[in-house]
Design a protein around this motif. Structure first.
Motif, PDB file in Angstrom:
ATOM      1  N   VAL A  43     -34.998  19.971 -53.416  1.00  0.00           N
ATOM      2  CA  VAL A  43     -35.722  20.440 -53.916  1.00  0.00           C
ATOM      3  C   VAL A  43     -35.422  22.229 -53.058  1.00  0.00           C
ATOM      4  CG1 VAL A  43     -38.233  20.805 -53.447  1.00  0.00           C
ATOM      5  CG2 VAL A  43     -37.313  18.758 -53.686  1.00  0.00           C
ATOM      6  N   ASP A  44     -34.803  22.066 -51.716  1.00  0.00           N
ATOM      7  CA  ASP A  44     -34.123  23.141 -51.441  1.00  0.00           C
ATOM      8  C   ASP A  44     -33.394  23.946 -52.205  1.00  0.00           C
ATOM      9  OD1 ASP A  44     -36.099  22.773 -49.276  1.00  0.00           O
ATOM     10  OD2 ASP A  44     -34.841  21.852 -48.041  1.00  0.00           O
ATOM     11  N   LEU A  45     -32.194  23.295 -52.837  1.00  0.00           N
ATOM     12  CA  LEU A  45     -31.540  24.115 -53.352  1.00  0.00           C
ATOM     13  C   LEU A  45     -31.486  24.274 -54.615  1.00  0.00           C
ATOM     14  CD1 LEU A  45     -28.223  21.507 -53.348  1.00  0.00           C
ATOM     15  CD2 LEU A  45     -28.574  23.354 -52.629  1.00  0.00           C
ATOM     16  N   ALA A  46     -32.559  23.785 -55.288  1.00  0.00           N
ATOM     17  CA  ALA A  46     -33.826  24.187 -56.593  1.00  0.00           C
ATOM     18  C   ALA A  46     -34.472  25.520 -56.641  1.00  0.00           C
ATOM     19  CB  ALA A  46     -33.746  23.459 -57.535  1.00  0.00           C
ATOM     20  N   THR A  47     -35.078  25.275 -55.372  1.00  0.00           N
ATOM     21  CA  THR A  47     -36.046  26.371 -55.551  1.00  0.00           C
ATOM     22  C   THR A  47     -35.382  27.779 -54.828  1.00  0.00           C
ATOM     23  OG1 THR A  47     -36.749  25.518 -53.274  1.00  0.00           O
ATOM     24  CG2 THR A  47     -37.653  24.791 -54.904  1.00  0.00           C
ATOM     25  N   ALA A  48     -34.399  27.752 -53.559  1.00  0.00           N
ATOM     26  CA  ALA A  48     -33.297  28.642 -53.182  1.00  0.00           C
ATOM     27  C   ALA A  48     -33.394  29.706 -54.274  1.00  0.00           C
ATOM     28  CB  ALA A  48     -32.746  28.132 -52.176  1.00  0.00           C
ATOM     29  N   GLU A  49     -32.848  28.964 -55.292  1.00  0.00           N
ATOM     30  CA  GLU A  49     -32.074  30.236 -55.931  1.00  0.00           C
ATOM     31  C   GLU A  49     -32.987  31.335 -56.891  1.00  0.00           C
ATOM     32  OE1 GLU A  49     -30.705  28.298 -59.562  1.00  0.00           O
ATOM     33  OE2 GLU A  49     -29.968  26.712 -58.195  1.00  0.00           O
ATOM     34  N   HIS A  50     -34.716  30.913 -56.230  1.00  0.00           N
ATOM     35  CA  HIS A  50     -35.350  32.013 -57.405  1.00  0.00           C
ATOM     36  C   HIS A  50     -35.843  32.618 -55.812  1.00  0.00           C
ATOM     37  CE1 HIS A  50     -35.500  29.587 -60.642  1.00  0.00           C
ATOM     38  NE2 HIS A  50     -34.709  28.852 -60.085  1.00  0.00           N
ATOM     39  N   GLY A  51     -35.859  32.298 -54.400  1.00  0.00           N
ATOM     40  CA  GLY A  51     -36.225  33.064 -53.438  1.00  0.00           C
ATOM     41  C   GLY A  51     -37.543  32.169 -52.683  1.00  0.00           C
ATOM     42  N   LEU A  52     -36.912  30.930 -53.028  1.00  0.00           N
ATOM     43  CA  LEU A  52     -39.255  30.356 -52.851  1.00  0.00           C
ATOM     44  C   LEU A  52     -38.311  29.347 -52.251  1.00  0.00           C
ATOM     45  CD1 LEU A  52     -39.994  30.559 -56.205  1.00  0.00           C
ATOM     46  CD2 LEU A  52     -40.952  31.740 -54.586  1.00  0.00           C
ATOM     47  N   ALA A  53     -39.485  28.059 -51.514  1.00  0.00           N
ATOM     48  CA  ALA A  53     -39.296  27.407 -50.764  1.00  0.00           C
ATOM     49  C   ALA A  53     -40.857  26.459 -50.292  1.00  0.00           C
ATOM     50  CB  ALA A  53     -38.859  27.536 -49.393  1.00  0.00           C
ATOM     51  N   CYS A  54     -40.878  25.280 -50.510  1.00  0.00           N
ATOM     52  CA  CYS A  54     -41.948  24.391 -50.082  1.00  0.00           C
ATOM     53  C   CYS A  54     -41.440  24.495 -49.221  1.00  0.00           C
ATOM     54  CB  CYS A  54     -41.993  23.214 -51.393  1.00  0.00           C
ATOM     55  SG  CYS A  54     -43.342  21.917 -50.462  1.00  0.00           S
ATOM     56  N   PRO A  55     -42.492  24.073 -48.015  1.00  0.00           N
ATOM     57  CA  PRO A  55     -42.074  23.258 -46.759  1.00  0.00           C
ATOM     58  C   PRO A  55     -42.214  22.227 -46.414  1.00  0.00           C
ATOM     59  CG  PRO A  55     -44.689  24.143 -46.731  1.00  0.00           C
ATOM     60  CD  PRO A  55     -43.649  24.451 -47.674  1.00  0.00           C
ATOM     61  N   ALA A  56     -41.223  21.862 -45.616  1.00  0.00           N
ATOM     62  CA  ALA A  56     -40.317  20.017 -45.650  1.00  0.00           C
ATOM     63  C   ALA A  56     -39.930  19.950 -44.075  1.00  0.00           C
ATOM     64  CB  ALA A  56     -39.810  20.139 -46.628  1.00  0.00           C
ATOM     65  N   GLY A  57     -39.774  19.083 -44.091  1.00  0.00           N
ATOM     66  CA  GLY A  57     -38.946  18.643 -42.468  1.00  0.00           C
ATOM     67  C   GLY A  57     -37.642  19.164 -42.205  1.00  0.00           C
ATOM     68  N   VAL A  58     -37.152  18.208 -41.061  1.00  0.00           N
ATOM     69  CA  VAL A  58     -36.269  19.052 -40.946  1.00  0.00           C
ATOM     70  C   VAL A  58     -34.359  18.021 -41.120  1.00  0.00           C
ATOM     71  CG1 VAL A  58     -38.091  20.147 -38.957  1.00  0.00           C
ATOM     72  CG2 VAL A  58     -36.807  17.884 -39.130  1.00  0.00           C
ATOM     73  N   PHE A  59     -34.712  17.399 -41.835  1.00  0.00           N
ATOM     74  CA  PHE A  59     -33.209  16.874 -41.473  1.00  0.00           C
ATOM     75  C   PHE A  59     -33.174  16.822 -43.612  1.00  0.00           C
ATOM     76  CE2 PHE A  59     -34.680  14.109 -38.368  1.00  0.00           C
ATOM     77  CZ  PHE A  59     -33.990  14.909 -37.327  1.00  0.00           C
ATOM     78  N   SER A  60     -32.135  17.221 -43.895  1.00  0.00           N
ATOM     79  CA  SER A  60     -32.560  17.134 -45.733  1.00  0.00           C
ATOM     80  C   SER A  60     -31.826  16.112 -46.446  1.00  0.00           C
ATOM     81  CB  SER A  60     -30.588  18.326 -45.674  1.00  0.00           C
ATOM     82  OG  SER A  60     -29.940  17.408 -45.779  1.00  0.00           O
ATOM     83  N   TYR A  61     -31.513  15.221 -45.751  1.00  0.00           N
ATOM     84  CA  TYR A  61     -31.784  14.179 -46.148  1.00  0.00           C
ATOM     85  C   TYR A  61     -33.019  13.100 -46.323  1.00  0.00           C
ATOM     86  CZ  TYR A  61     -30.163  13.110 -41.175  1.00  0.00           C
ATOM     87  OH  TYR A  61     -29.826  13.227 -39.884  1.00  0.00           O
TER      88      TYR A  61
END
Length: 475
Positions: free
Chosen positions: A125-143
């Protein structure tokens, strides 16, 4: 595993051919070459053998696996990232529904909405949204798996600023206990959507999320490391600053043993230290000033500052919790950090039988507290602090001492505790409170009504299971 479980599973697998005919994904049984790898999860303490692993590619695959498990009378579990400390994603002798092949993310930057498959990891989710300068708040481990985190709540670095992950679920595609597929949204199945926002995986299997996104920029991350002798004084400074912190400022304190790479004198290596980690937006002057004031008031210690992107922020903790290590977490909400509570926490850090793991003290509130139980099932939004004893070790002989240490650490804070608990941090068969106590009587009563409507036979069972009416309270 006892012999009766084995025999039951093998008998019910006799009609696996019927499932194969309706299934487009991959089915793994004991003896298949990929089976053992597929059943392994992040917590090395968990060693369970399902009767079959259904690696799904679509909602129709999930539906077929659910119908099969129900028809065969087998228990089931659902795996996304396999990061849950309790290991609830792996069922003994039943059907493991594995969503991990389902990891597509589609972003509508104009409407600030992401559509994410149920098997996504946070990094997807982070990789896909960061391309657009956006994010959904989530946890602290990427996996971490998106589904388990979001359904249980979803604390993270931006929770005080934006709220929990579950607060950002706009709608969800859900496979129900009868195998049917529904859309839970503001217009349809509103009660189910409410329950999915914090009520855990008790009501169905989410195969697709629609998530609200936020504009995101850069961050400043500061880290200070304090010798054990200064830990109590530092925590008292931390306590005073939490009374006025802005929502943009997130502060985590971790009592742990000094690592070889830590900037401490040789005499402190392997001994207890307190690490403070602060996160604030790079463009927020107020929270940057708060960080300056906080670290100036703390005892003298090495302090580092680093500018980070959102992707860097979301991955910075990954190496601290390696896959396959043995983990046990005991967590509780705390109403205040009194002097006595601080002293007990510092003493507990010194009693940790393992050189890894930590006691984390996290200040909450902010946007978390402004969320409403009318919109979500997540409880205890008004708790100011959460204390978590993260047991972590490699030697199986430390299982007993490590679990006892984590339990005792939180038990020592009982006189300052807030009721309830965070379902994503409940380990193994740990049972300090049942589901009623975890969610609170009012939220639990409403969850029971939703459960009765969508899963009356109690096919889906979470760590703190919500039982339909007449089935008693699962714990």
């Amino acid at each position: 595993m006892n012999s009766s479980t084995v025999d039951h599973s093998l008998r019910d697998l006799s009609d696996l051919k019927e499932l194969r005919e309706a299934f487009q994904g991959e089915l793994l049984s004991p003896g298949d070459g990929a089976f053992d790898k597929a059943r392994r999860i992040w917590n090395g303490m968990i060693d369970r053998r399902p009767a079959v692993i259904a690696r799904c590619r679509s909602a129709s695959d999930v539906s077929a696996a659910v119908r099969y498990a129900r028809g065969a009378g087998l228990p089931l579990s659902v795996r996304c990232g396999g990061h849950n400390v309790a290991g609830t994603s792996v069922v003994e002798g039943g059907v493991l529904i594995d969503l991990s092949p389902m990891r597509r993310v589609r972003v509508d930057a104009g409407s600030r909405i992401a559509e994410a498959d149920g098997g996504c990891l946070l990094r997807d989710v982070d990789l896909a949204t960061a391309e657009h300068g956006l994010a959904c708040p989530a946890g602290v481990f990427s996996y971490t798996g998106l589904s388990g985190l979001a359904l249980g709540g979803g604390y993270g670095w931006r929770a005080r600023k934006w709220g929990l992950t579950c607060d950002h679920i706009v709608s969800a595609e859900v496979v129900l206990a009868d195998g049917s597929v529904v859309e839970a949204s503001a217009d349809r199945h509103q009660d189910l959507l409410w329950a999915l926002r914090g009520g855990g995986g008790n009501f169905g299997i989410v195969t697709k999320f629609r998530l609200r996104l936020r504009p995101v920029g850069g961050f400043l991350v500061r880290t200070g490391l304090y010798a054990g002798d200064d830990a109590a004084a530092a925590l008292r400074v931390y306590r005073a600053f939490t009374e006025t912190l802005s929502d943009d400022f997130h502060l985590l304190g971790g009592l742990r043993h000094a690592k070889p790479a830590d900037p401490v004198p040789d005499g402190l290596r392997g001994r207890p230290v307190l690490e403070f980690l602060s996160v604030c937006s790079a463009d927020e002057e107020k929270s940057r000033d708060e960080a300056d004031a906080l670290f100036a008031a703390l005892p003298q210690a090495p302090v580092t500052e680093k500018a980070m992107t959102y992707l860097e922020l979301q991955t910075m903790g990954d190496e601290g919790a390696p896959d396959g290590r043995r983990y046990y977490t005991k967590s509780g909400y705390v109403s205040e950090l009194s002097d006595e509570a601080v002293d007990r926490l510092v003493a507990a850090a010194g009693a940790n039988p393992s050189g890894t793991g930590s006691i984390d003290i996290e200040f909450l509130l902010g946007a978390i507290a402004r969320g409403s139980t009318d919109d979500s099932a997540f409880p205890q939004r008004q708790a100011p602090f959460m204390v978590s004893a993260y047991g972590s070790w490699d030697d199986p002989e430390l299982d007993g001492p490590g679990i006892a240490w984590a339990r005792q650490t939180v038990a020592d804070l009982r006189e300052w505790e807030c009721p309830g608990g965070y379902v994503n941090y409940i380990s193994l068969e740990d049972n300090p409170a049942g589901a009623v106590e975890t969610y609170g009587a009012d939220i639990y009563a409403r969850l029971v009504r939703v459960k009765q409507q969508y899963d009356p036979e109690n096919l889906f069972r979470g760590t703190r299971a919500v039982a339909p009416a007449g089935n008693g309270n699962a714990t």
